[in-house]
Scaffold this motif. Sequence first.
Motif, PDB file in Angstrom:
ATOM      1  N   ALA A  22       0.982  -1.251  -0.020  1.00  0.00           N
ATOM      2  CA  ALA A  22      -0.048   0.086  -0.147  1.00  0.00           C
ATOM      3  C   ALA A  22       1.006   1.189   0.158  1.00  0.00           C
ATOM      4  N   ALA A  23       1.811   1.304  -0.966  1.00  0.00           N
ATOM      5  CA  ALA A  23       2.531   2.602  -1.172  1.00  0.00           C
ATOM      6  C   ALA A  23       2.770   2.803  -2.603  1.00  0.00           C
ATOM      7  N   PRO A  24       3.025   3.982  -3.234  1.00  0.00           N
ATOM      8  CA  PRO A  24       3.461   3.865  -4.679  1.00  0.00           C
ATOM      9  C   PRO A  24       4.892   3.484  -4.918  1.00  0.00           C
ATOM     10  N   ILE A  25       5.033   3.178  -6.214  1.00  0.00           N
ATOM     11  CA  ILE A  25       6.298   2.504  -6.628  1.00  0.00           C
ATOM     12  C   ILE A  25       7.367   3.282  -6.527  1.00  0.00           C
ATOM     13  N   GLU A  26       7.391   4.552  -6.259  1.00  0.00           N
ATOM     14  CA  GLU A  26       8.620   5.446  -5.986  1.00  0.00           C
ATOM     15  C   GLU A  26       8.979   5.171  -4.391  1.00  0.00           C
ATOM     16  N   ARG A  27       8.011   5.080  -3.669  1.00  0.00           N
ATOM     17  CA  ARG A  27       8.321   4.920  -2.190  1.00  0.00           C
ATOM     18  C   ARG A  27       8.782   3.232  -1.800  1.00  0.00           C
ATOM     19  N   VAL A  28       8.079   2.437  -2.648  1.00  0.00           N
ATOM     20  CA  VAL A  28       8.497   1.203  -2.628  1.00  0.00           C
ATOM     21  C   VAL A  28      10.092   0.805  -2.958  1.00  0.00           C
ATOM     22  N   TRP A  29      10.418   1.507  -4.128  1.00  0.00           N
ATOM     23  CA  TRP A  29      11.818   1.554  -4.670  1.00  0.00           C
ATOM     24  C   TRP A  29      12.631   2.031  -3.535  1.00  0.00           C
ATOM     25  N   SER A  30      12.251   2.940  -2.886  1.00  0.00           N
ATOM     26  CA  SER A  30      13.135   3.722  -2.076  1.00  0.00           C
ATOM     27  C   SER A  30      13.636   2.863  -0.706  1.00  0.00           C
ATOM     28  N   VAL A  31      12.773   2.044  -0.334  1.00  0.00           N
ATOM     29  CA  VAL A  31      13.148   1.198   0.810  1.00  0.00           C
ATOM     30  C   VAL A  31      13.901  -0.022   0.538  1.00  0.00           C
ATOM     31  N   TYR A  32      13.832  -0.506  -1.010  1.00  0.00           N
ATOM     32  CA  TYR A  32      14.622  -1.508  -1.261  1.00  0.00           C
ATOM     33  C   TYR A  32      15.983  -0.964  -1.721  1.00  0.00           C
ATOM     34  N   SER A  33      16.258   0.338  -1.989  1.00  0.00           N
ATOM     35  CA  SER A  33      17.537   0.822  -2.214  1.00  0.00           C
ATOM     36  C   SER A  33      18.340   1.572  -1.146  1.00  0.00           C
ATOM     37  N   ASP A  34      17.747   1.463  -0.081  1.00  0.00           N
ATOM     38  CA  ASP A  34      18.321   2.057   0.978  1.00  0.00           C
ATOM     39  C   ASP A  34      18.579   1.160   2.207  1.00  0.00           C
ATOM     40  N   PRO A  35      19.735   0.662   2.524  1.00  0.00           N
ATOM     41  CA  PRO A  35      20.099  -0.382   3.353  1.00  0.00           C
ATOM     42  C   PRO A  35      19.736  -0.028   4.839  1.00  0.00           C
ATOM     43  N   VAL A  36      19.372   1.252   5.073  1.00  0.00           N
ATOM     44  CA  VAL A  36      18.829   1.518   6.524  1.00  0.00           C
ATOM     45  C   VAL A  36      17.351   1.136   6.620  1.00  0.00           C
ATOM     46  N   GLN A  37      16.666   1.443   5.491  1.00  0.00           N
ATOM     47  CA  GLN A  37      15.436   0.950   5.572  1.00  0.00           C
ATOM     48  C   GLN A  37      15.014  -0.457   5.234  1.00  0.00           C
ATOM     49  N   LEU A  38      15.944  -0.882   4.311  1.00  0.00           N
ATOM     50  CA  LEU A  38      15.939  -2.596   3.957  1.00  0.00           C
ATOM     51  C   LEU A  38      16.026  -3.334   5.215  1.00  0.00           C
ATOM     52  N   GLU A  39      17.078  -2.845   6.000  1.00  0.00           N
ATOM     53  CA  GLU A  39      17.376  -3.889   7.029  1.00  0.00           C
ATOM     54  C   GLU A  39      16.355  -4.017   8.254  1.00  0.00           C
ATOM     55  N   ARG A  40      15.437  -3.225   8.203  1.00  0.00           N
ATOM     56  CA  ARG A  40      14.277  -3.057   9.046  1.00  0.00           C
ATOM     57  C   ARG A  40      13.334  -4.421   8.903  1.00  0.00           C
ATOM     58  N   PHE A  41      13.239  -4.836   7.505  1.00  0.00           N
ATOM     59  CA  PHE A  41      12.358  -5.894   7.236  1.00  0.00           C
ATOM     60  C   PHE A  41      13.225  -7.039   6.394  1.00  0.00           C
ATOM     61  N   TRP A  42      14.301  -6.919   6.114  1.00  0.00           N
ATOM     62  CA  TRP A  42      14.843  -7.915   5.122  1.00  0.00           C
ATOM     63  C   TRP A  42      15.064  -9.429   6.051  1.00  0.00           C
ATOM     64  N   THR A  52      26.306  -4.360   6.129  1.00  0.00           N
ATOM     65  CA  THR A  52      27.738  -3.935   6.628  1.00  0.00           C
ATOM     66  C   THR A  52      28.351  -3.103   5.427  1.00  0.00           C
ATOM     67  N   SER A  53      27.838  -3.305   4.114  1.00  0.00           N
ATOM     68  CA  SER A  53      28.394  -2.655   2.905  1.00  0.00           C
ATOM     69  C   SER A  53      27.123  -2.506   1.967  1.00  0.00           C
ATOM     70  N   TRP A  54      27.353  -1.377   1.122  1.00  0.00           N
ATOM     71  CA  TRP A  54      26.140  -1.251   0.084  1.00  0.00           C
ATOM     72  C   TRP A  54      26.876  -0.332  -0.882  1.00  0.00           C
ATOM     73  N   GLU A  55      26.883  -1.196  -2.128  1.00  0.00           N
ATOM     74  CA  GLU A  55      27.302  -0.360  -3.413  1.00  0.00           C
ATOM     75  C   GLU A  55      26.446  -0.575  -4.470  1.00  0.00           C
ATOM     76  N   HIS A  56      25.538   0.277  -4.471  1.00  0.00           N
ATOM     77  CA  HIS A  56      24.218   0.202  -5.143  1.00  0.00           C
ATOM     78  C   HIS A  56      24.408   0.681  -6.545  1.00  0.00           C
ATOM     79  N   HIS A  57      25.215   0.014  -7.470  1.00  0.00           N
ATOM     80  CA  HIS A  57      25.380   0.166  -9.025  1.00  0.00           C
ATOM     81  C   HIS A  57      25.674  -1.221  -9.484  1.00  0.00           C
TER      82      HIS A  57
END
Length: 326
Positions: A22-42, A52-57
């Motif tokens: 229940a969120a727009p696609i841009e918001r969903v993308w942001s939680v999967y591309s930010d490790p601080v948010q991603l680690e809250r549910f991964w 411990t590392s994040w090279e998003h490219h």
Amino acid sequence: MPVTEILTDRENLTMTVIADLAAPIERVWSVYSDPVQLERFWGPPGWPATFTSWEHHVGGRATYTMRGPRGEASSGYWEFLAIEQPHRFEVLDGFSDEHGTPNADLPAMRMEFSFTSTPEGTRMHNTSYFPSLEALEQIVEMGAIEGTRMAMSQIDAVLHDLREYAQGKGTRVELLDDTHVRITRLVDGPRELVWRAHTEPELIRKWMLGPDGWEMTECIVGNAPGESYRNSWAPVGDTEGEPFGFEGETLLVEAPRRSVTTERMQGMPAPETLNDLNLYEEDGATLITVLIEYPDKDTRDMILGTGMADGMEESFARLEREVLAG
């Protein structure tokens, strides 16, 4: 719970997770591309992830460790194979040691995430492609299906503003399965102070009192793994009831965000629960999450039937009033 279904295809060697968010696609993308948010549910409840590392490219690498309530560790890595913001990304997903070195004894798999806008928000497809049927069956036997379902049950709290998600809703109790219960309460105050209110006796005595008419008569903290704690209460004046208390051992401490303890009634060897306390702060408010593991469903229902949640709500309200507001 956002997961619609989890499908395994033995012929095509895939496992697919479908979730309506229940969120727009841009918001969903942001939680999967930010490790601080991603680690809250991964990681599933009780096994939170820390990246411990994040090279998003494309060609980059991310590493993470999920730590269990007794200090167990399970680590993994992603190698980014494709990134097409905000619609899809693809990684090579594998197991590793805590330094990111791949574990050759466990299978690596190609994992694709795709996001599609819907009238209600976003539909996510997460498909894992396995190198063999044995690899697929091994991952399923390790609890991947239930672990994924429980992990994704945490994403709603991440997708929404924390105050919007939880403020004014009091103490909430969620039955995750027959032996796990998640209790959440948003309080107005910084995490550092909420942590102190859970670990310093002089502050604990101000709020952890339960219903009116009771006083805390004993407060012995155990703020390091291996230490014991003990809390006791007794009725005051004309209040009816018998004195009681809880005791246990501290298993894990990650100040100021996580503490895991055992808990049992004083003087009784059983039943014993495992209490996993997590604190997350956003915009000056702190979400208190307690994951409780019971030995069985009957014990779970018996303890919840005592009015435990009501007593916790009174204590949390007192925490805001007597400690955080001051």
